[in-house]
Design an enzyme around this catalytic site. Structure first.
Site, short mmCIF file in Angstrom:
data_model
loop_
_atom_site.label_atom_id
_atom_site.label_comp_id
_atom_site.label_asym_id
_atom_site.label_seq_id
_atom_site.Cartn_x
_atom_site.Cartn_y
_atom_site.Cartn_z
N LEU A 1 5.92 -0.65 -12.01
CA LEU A 1 4.98 0.44 -12.20
C LEU A 1 3.68 0.06 -11.50
CD1 LEU A 1 5.35 1.24 -16.04
CD2 LEU A 1 6.33 2.53 -14.14
N ASP A 2 3.00 1.06 -10.92
CA ASP A 2 1.69 0.78 -10.33
C ASP A 2 0.75 0.22 -11.40
OD1 ASP A 2 2.58 1.78 -7.93
OD2 ASP A 2 1.71 3.77 -8.23
N ARG A 3 -0.22 -0.53 -10.95
CA ARG A 3 -1.15 -1.17 -11.88
C ARG A 3 -1.80 -0.18 -12.83
NH1 ARG A 3 -6.14 -5.29 -10.27
NH2 ARG A 3 -6.66 -5.87 -12.41
N ARG B 1 2.78 10.19 -6.51
CA ARG B 1 1.39 10.34 -6.07
C ARG B 1 1.32 11.00 -4.69
NH1 ARG B 1 -0.86 4.32 -7.12
NH2 ARG B 1 -2.87 5.27 -6.53
#
Length: 336
Positions: free
Chosen positions: A148-150, A255
């Protein structure tokens, strides 16, 4: 956090043949285990610069190894770390207590908070995986199933043995693992359900930052396909709450798809509306939004040992719930 200790002289390059116990493992995780005293940021630099070779070719950090592969590990400087009790106690003080959504002998599922990287590297010393390994030294095996992205919160799967990791990766490749996200976007989303298939292309900015964009005609290549299905949950005057189901798992897929369609995610600092982000983070009359509104809400998988269907759900974090309540308080037309 800088590594403390003395450098040893560079060791010679070695070639290692992948055995059954490393079959299916990501090469970055393989190297991190082999080079335990080398800073992770340096390991990723070795991969990016092509100094690590797989079967005499360059390789990306996310590549999964196969039995019989030959990995060339270049000369690297080892670090003798300070492992004193005082240093270890200081490190433990920075650990996070992760909410556990599911756990047994094969699988660990946690609710990752926003702002925490899943893996160390690129200047980030303690990611989720490093913290959990340090907190539970009795676990002899622990690997990330996905990333997962930060700034993305929510459901994160980790395997506690090699066979579980291989099986869960098989489910990802086969498309049988279902992952759903909740996201708030700028604008009014009109379609109740919309399938988006747009190929993605990675590139590097002049400042050296990695980004992803929808591929233009002529750039499309095999393996670049990205498929997301968006379902409208609710809309306000200037925002829409969407459920995003991943059909593929490309970097920054949700995104980039949304930004390309003109519906950037609120708070997205890479692909979003930067002026809007500043406004949302600074306002005083209503709850602020100080991070990206993207949450991994549900993952549906087959248990890697029993085959039983698991529906793993992480509730929307309190800060995101409060922001939605603020939108309700502002009033204005909404649907559905």
């Amino acid at each position: 956090m800088k590594d403390l200790g003395k450098e040893f002289p560079s060791r010679a390059a070695v070639k290692e043949t992948i055995a059954e116990d490393s079959n299916g493992q990501r090469i970055d995780n393989f190297l991190i285990k082999r080079l335990k005293t080398v800073p992770k940021s340096h390991i990723y630099q070795l991969l990016r610069s092509g100094q690590v070779r797989l079967n005499s070719k360059r390789v990306e950090a996310g590549h999964h190894l196969q039995r019989g592969d030959i990995v060339r590990i270049p000369p690297v400087k080892m670090i003798e770390r300070d492992l004193s009790p005082k240093r270890n106690a200081a490190a433990r003080g920075r650990f996070i207590s992760f909410e556990v959504l599911f756990q047994d002998e094969a699988l660990l599922v946690v609710n990752k908070p926003s702002g925490v990287a899943v893996h160390g590297g690129s200047g980030i010393s303690l990611g989720v995986i490093e913290q959990l390994r340090a907190q539970h030294p009795e676990w002899k095996f622990l690997e990330l199933v996905h990333r997962l992205d930060r700034e993305t919160s929510g459901v994160l799967l980790l395997a506690k043995n090699r066979s579980a990791l291989v099986e869960l990766h098989r489910q990802i490749r086969a498309g049988t693992m279902k992952k759903e996200y909740l996201t708030l976007v700028k604008g009014i989303w009109r379609n109740a359900r919309q399938s988006v298939k747009l190929p993605l292309n990675k590139y590097v900015t002049p400042a050296g930052e990695r980004r992803v964009a929808v591929a233009s005609r002529g750039e499309e290549q095999d393996g670049m396909t990205a498929h997301t299905v968006f379902t409208l949950k609710k809309a306000w005057r200037n925002f829409s709450l969407l459920q995003a189901e991943l059909k593929t798992g490309r970097t920054h897929q949700i995104r980039v798809h949304l930004a390309h369609l003109g519906f950037p995610i609120a708070g997205d600092d890479k692909y979003g509306d930067f002026a809007l982000n500043k406004e949302l983070a600074r306002r005083t009359s209503l709850p602020r939004l100080e991070r990206m509104f993207l949450h991994a809400s549900i993952a549906t998988v087959l248990h890697p040992s029993t085959g039983k269907i698991l529906c793993l759900e992480a509730p929307l974090p309190e800060d995101l719930q409060e922001f939605l309540q603020g939108l309700e308080a502002e009033g204005g037309p909404s649907h559905p």
